[in-house]
Design a protein around this motif. Structure first.
Motif, PDB file in Angstrom:
ATOM      1  N   GLY A   3       0.828  -1.199   0.000  1.00  0.00           N
ATOM      2  CA  GLY A   3       0.000   0.000   0.000  1.00  0.00           C
ATOM      3  C   GLY A   3       0.862   1.248   0.000  1.00  0.00           C
ATOM      4  N   ASP A   4       1.976   1.209   0.747  1.00  0.00           N
ATOM      5  CA  ASP A   4       2.838   2.388   0.830  1.00  0.00           C
ATOM      6  C   ASP A   4       3.407   2.758  -0.525  1.00  0.00           C
ATOM      7  N   LEU A   5       3.894   1.742  -1.234  1.00  0.00           N
ATOM      8  CA  LEU A   5       4.460   2.005  -2.552  1.00  0.00           C
ATOM      9  C   LEU A   5       3.400   2.568  -3.483  1.00  0.00           C
ATOM     10  N   PHE A   6       2.206   1.977  -3.392  1.00  0.00           N
ATOM     11  CA  PHE A   6       1.116   2.413  -4.257  1.00  0.00           C
ATOM     12  C   PHE A   6       0.799   3.881  -4.004  1.00  0.00           C
ATOM     13  N   ASP A   7       0.737   4.248  -2.728  1.00  0.00           N
ATOM     14  CA  ASP A   7       0.411   5.628  -2.385  1.00  0.00           C
ATOM     15  C   ASP A   7       1.498   6.600  -2.837  1.00  0.00           C
ATOM     16  N   ALA A   8       2.715   6.083  -3.041  1.00  0.00           N
ATOM     17  CA  ALA A   8       3.812   6.968  -3.411  1.00  0.00           C
ATOM     18  C   ALA A   8       3.900   7.177  -4.921  1.00  0.00           C
ATOM     19  N   LEU A   9       3.019   6.524  -5.677  1.00  0.00           N
ATOM     20  CA  LEU A   9       3.050   6.721  -7.128  1.00  0.00           C
ATOM     21  C   LEU A   9       2.777   8.188  -7.461  1.00  0.00           C
ATOM     22  N   PRO A  10       3.330   8.689  -8.560  1.00  0.00           N
ATOM     23  CA  PRO A  10       3.141  10.095  -8.906  1.00  0.00           C
ATOM     24  C   PRO A  10       1.683  10.422  -9.232  1.00  0.00           C
ATOM     25  N   ASP A  11       1.350  11.712  -9.169  1.00  0.00           N
ATOM     26  CA  ASP A  11      -0.027  12.165  -9.380  1.00  0.00           C
ATOM     27  C   ASP A  11      -0.411  12.220 -10.851  1.00  0.00           C
ATOM     28  N   ALA A  12       0.571  12.147 -11.739  1.00  0.00           N
ATOM     29  CA  ALA A  12       0.277  12.313 -13.159  1.00  0.00           C
ATOM     30  C   ALA A  12      -0.560  11.137 -13.654  1.00  0.00           C
ATOM     31  N   PRO A  13      -1.433  11.399 -14.648  1.00  0.00           N
ATOM     32  CA  PRO A  13      -2.234  10.300 -15.176  1.00  0.00           C
ATOM     33  C   PRO A  13      -1.365   9.143 -15.621  1.00  0.00           C
ATOM     34  N   GLY A  14      -1.755   7.947 -15.245  1.00  0.00           N
ATOM     35  CA  GLY A  14      -1.012   6.762 -15.637  1.00  0.00           C
ATOM     36  C   GLY A  14      -1.562   6.208 -16.941  1.00  0.00           C
ATOM     37  N   GLU A  15      -1.043   5.071 -17.312  1.00  0.00           N
ATOM     38  CA  GLU A  15      -1.480   4.437 -18.553  1.00  0.00           C
ATOM     39  C   GLU A  15      -2.883   3.874 -18.368  1.00  0.00           C
ATOM     40  N   ALA A  16      -3.714   3.967 -19.398  1.00  0.00           N
ATOM     41  CA  ALA A  16      -5.063   3.413 -19.326  1.00  0.00           C
ATOM     42  C   ALA A  16      -4.985   1.906 -19.133  1.00  0.00           C
ATOM     43  N   GLN A  17      -5.853   1.396 -18.273  1.00  0.00           N
ATOM     44  CA  GLN A  17      -5.858  -0.035 -17.971  1.00  0.00           C
ATOM     45  C   GLN A  17      -7.157  -0.647 -18.499  1.00  0.00           C
ATOM     46  N   PRO A  18      -7.064  -1.622 -19.407  1.00  0.00           N
ATOM     47  CA  PRO A  18      -8.297  -2.257 -19.884  1.00  0.00           C
ATOM     48  C   PRO A  18      -8.874  -3.183 -18.813  1.00  0.00           C
ATOM     49  N   LEU A  19     -10.179  -3.070 -18.557  1.00  0.00           N
ATOM     50  CA  LEU A  19     -10.827  -3.925 -17.545  1.00  0.00           C
ATOM     51  C   LEU A  19     -11.556  -5.094 -18.194  1.00  0.00           C
ATOM     52  N   ALA A  20     -12.094  -4.846 -19.367  1.00  0.00           N
ATOM     53  CA  ALA A  20     -12.845  -5.838 -20.138  1.00  0.00           C
ATOM     54  C   ALA A  20     -13.056  -5.189 -21.494  1.00  0.00           C
ATOM     55  N   GLU A  21     -13.656  -5.916 -22.430  1.00  0.00           N
ATOM     56  CA  GLU A  21     -13.877  -5.316 -23.743  1.00  0.00           C
ATOM     57  C   GLU A  21     -14.814  -4.115 -23.594  1.00  0.00           C
ATOM     58  N   GLY A  22     -14.360  -2.936 -24.025  1.00  0.00           N
ATOM     59  CA  GLY A  22     -15.186  -1.729 -23.927  1.00  0.00           C
ATOM     60  C   GLY A  22     -15.103  -1.024 -22.596  1.00  0.00           C
ATOM     61  N   ALA A  23     -14.255  -1.496 -21.672  1.00  0.00           N
ATOM     62  CA  ALA A  23     -14.175  -0.908 -20.325  1.00  0.00           C
ATOM     63  C   ALA A  23     -12.732  -0.544 -19.992  1.00  0.00           C
ATOM     64  N   TRP A  24     -12.537   0.651 -19.458  1.00  0.00           N
ATOM     65  CA  TRP A  24     -11.197   1.175 -19.181  1.00  0.00           C
ATOM     66  C   TRP A  24     -11.156   1.878 -17.828  1.00  0.00           C
ATOM     67  N   LEU A  25     -10.009   1.714 -17.187  1.00  0.00           N
ATOM     68  CA  LEU A  25      -9.690   2.515 -15.999  1.00  0.00           C
ATOM     69  C   LEU A  25      -8.591   3.499 -16.386  1.00  0.00           C
ATOM     70  N   PHE A  26      -8.855   4.782 -16.131  1.00  0.00           N
ATOM     71  CA  PHE A  26      -7.875   5.836 -16.411  1.00  0.00           C
ATOM     72  C   PHE A  26      -7.350   6.382 -15.081  1.00  0.00           C
ATOM     73  N   PRO A  27      -6.198   5.879 -14.633  1.00  0.00           N
ATOM     74  CA  PRO A  27      -5.681   6.339 -13.337  1.00  0.00           C
ATOM     75  C   PRO A  27      -5.379   7.835 -13.358  1.00  0.00           C
ATOM     76  N   ALA A  28      -5.892   8.543 -12.359  1.00  0.00           N
ATOM     77  CA  ALA A  28      -5.570   9.964 -12.135  1.00  0.00           C
ATOM     78  C   ALA A  28      -5.946  10.883 -13.289  1.00  0.00           C
ATOM     79  N   LEU A  29      -6.826  10.429 -14.175  1.00  0.00           N
ATOM     80  CA  LEU A  29      -7.186  11.269 -15.326  1.00  0.00           C
ATOM     81  C   LEU A  29      -7.722  12.639 -14.876  1.00  0.00           C
ATOM     82  N   ALA A  30      -8.445  12.668 -13.761  1.00  0.00           N
ATOM     83  CA  ALA A  30      -9.086  13.907 -13.302  1.00  0.00           C
ATOM     84  C   ALA A  30      -8.320  14.570 -12.166  1.00  0.00           C
ATOM     85  N   ARG A  31      -7.123  14.062 -11.868  1.00  0.00           N
ATOM     86  CA  ARG A  31      -6.404  14.563 -10.695  1.00  0.00           C
ATOM     87  C   ARG A  31      -6.115  16.064 -10.788  1.00  0.00           C
ATOM     88  N   ALA A  32      -5.711  16.532 -11.957  1.00  0.00           N
ATOM     89  CA  ALA A  32      -5.344  17.940 -12.100  1.00  0.00           C
ATOM     90  C   ALA A  32      -6.550  18.864 -11.919  1.00  0.00           C
TER      91      ALA A  32
END
Ligand code: SIN
Ligand code: FE2
Length: 217
Positions: A3-32
């Motif tokens: 958890g500590d390492l995860f929390d230390a990840l930078p705030d910038a948007p990360g790479e899009a992660q596919p969850l299933a066909e047609g479904a995506w997770l966009f890490p930190a897309l709205a952070r700014a």
């Protein structure tokens, strides 16, 4: 990864992660834009207060909700539906703030759904312990448009399952500024949120907000 390492990840948007066909997770897309998005949520909440709705089965939901935009999702003893007015105030739901609407359009486009025009925006506030059991979003007439879901504040465990309730869901951590989009073959996937863990978020405090955009009509 701890958890500590995860929390230390930078705030910038990360790479899009596919969850299933047609479904995506966009890490930190709205952070700014988080501060502006939170201010917009507050203007909605000031006009249409958060409330705990009751399900048709008579169960009071642990998540507090309100809406903005032309249509709002409501639940009471009569059932689930979309309504143009807030049953609490008798007034139309507050106008969907531009910063929210534009975020949803941007995320939908990134996920491969250009021209998204949501007409409903549900604001969910989770306190520690609040959860949302597995369900499908299927009260919308427009099945072609995706669901866009923004997370702010405390992290949550998002459950993303299959086309039946019995499908064992995958678990994803949704953090401040993360956006999930699901549509196309994933539009009616069962999803939910595990009970929120206690915590303190520097910008949001002791809660998680989720903002869910839909195209209903
Ligand atoms: C919902 O399904 O309406 C909420 C999902 C979430 O809180 O992430
Ligand atoms: Fe949902």
């Amino acid at each position: 990864m701890t958890g500590d390492l995860f929390d230390a990840l930078p705030d910038a948007p990360g790479e899009a992660q596919p969850l299933a066909e047609g479904a995506w997770l966009f890490p930190a897309l709205a952070r700014a834009d988080a501060a502006a998005l939170l201010a917009a949520i507050q203007t909605v909440v000031d006009a249409a207060p958060l409330r705990h709705m009751v399900t048709p089965g008579g169960h009071t939901m642990s998540v507090a909700m309100t809406n903005c935009g032309p249509l709002g999702w409501v639940s009471d003893a009569r059932g689930y539906r979309y309504a143009p007015t807030d049953p609490h105030t008798g007034q139309p739901w507050p106008v969907m703030p531009d910063v929210l609407r534009k975020l949803s359009m941007h995320a939908a486009e990134r996920a491969g759904y250009p021209g998204y025009e949501p007409d409903a925006c549900l604001i969910n506030r989770y306190a520690p312990g609040a959860r949302m059991s597995l369900h499908q979003d299927k009260d919308e007439r427009d099945a072609a448009a995706p669901i866009v879901s923004l997370s702010l504040g405390l992290p949550a465990t998002f459950l993303f399952g299959g086309m039946t309730r019995a499908d064992r869901p995958q678990r994803y951590r949704l953090a401040h500024g993360d956006v999930v989009v699901w549509g196309g073959p994933s539009r009616f996937v069962f999803h939910g949120v595990a009970p929120l863990a206690r915590g303190h978020h520097p910008e949001v405090g002791d809660h998680r907000y989720n903002v869910t955009f839909r195209k209903v009509t």
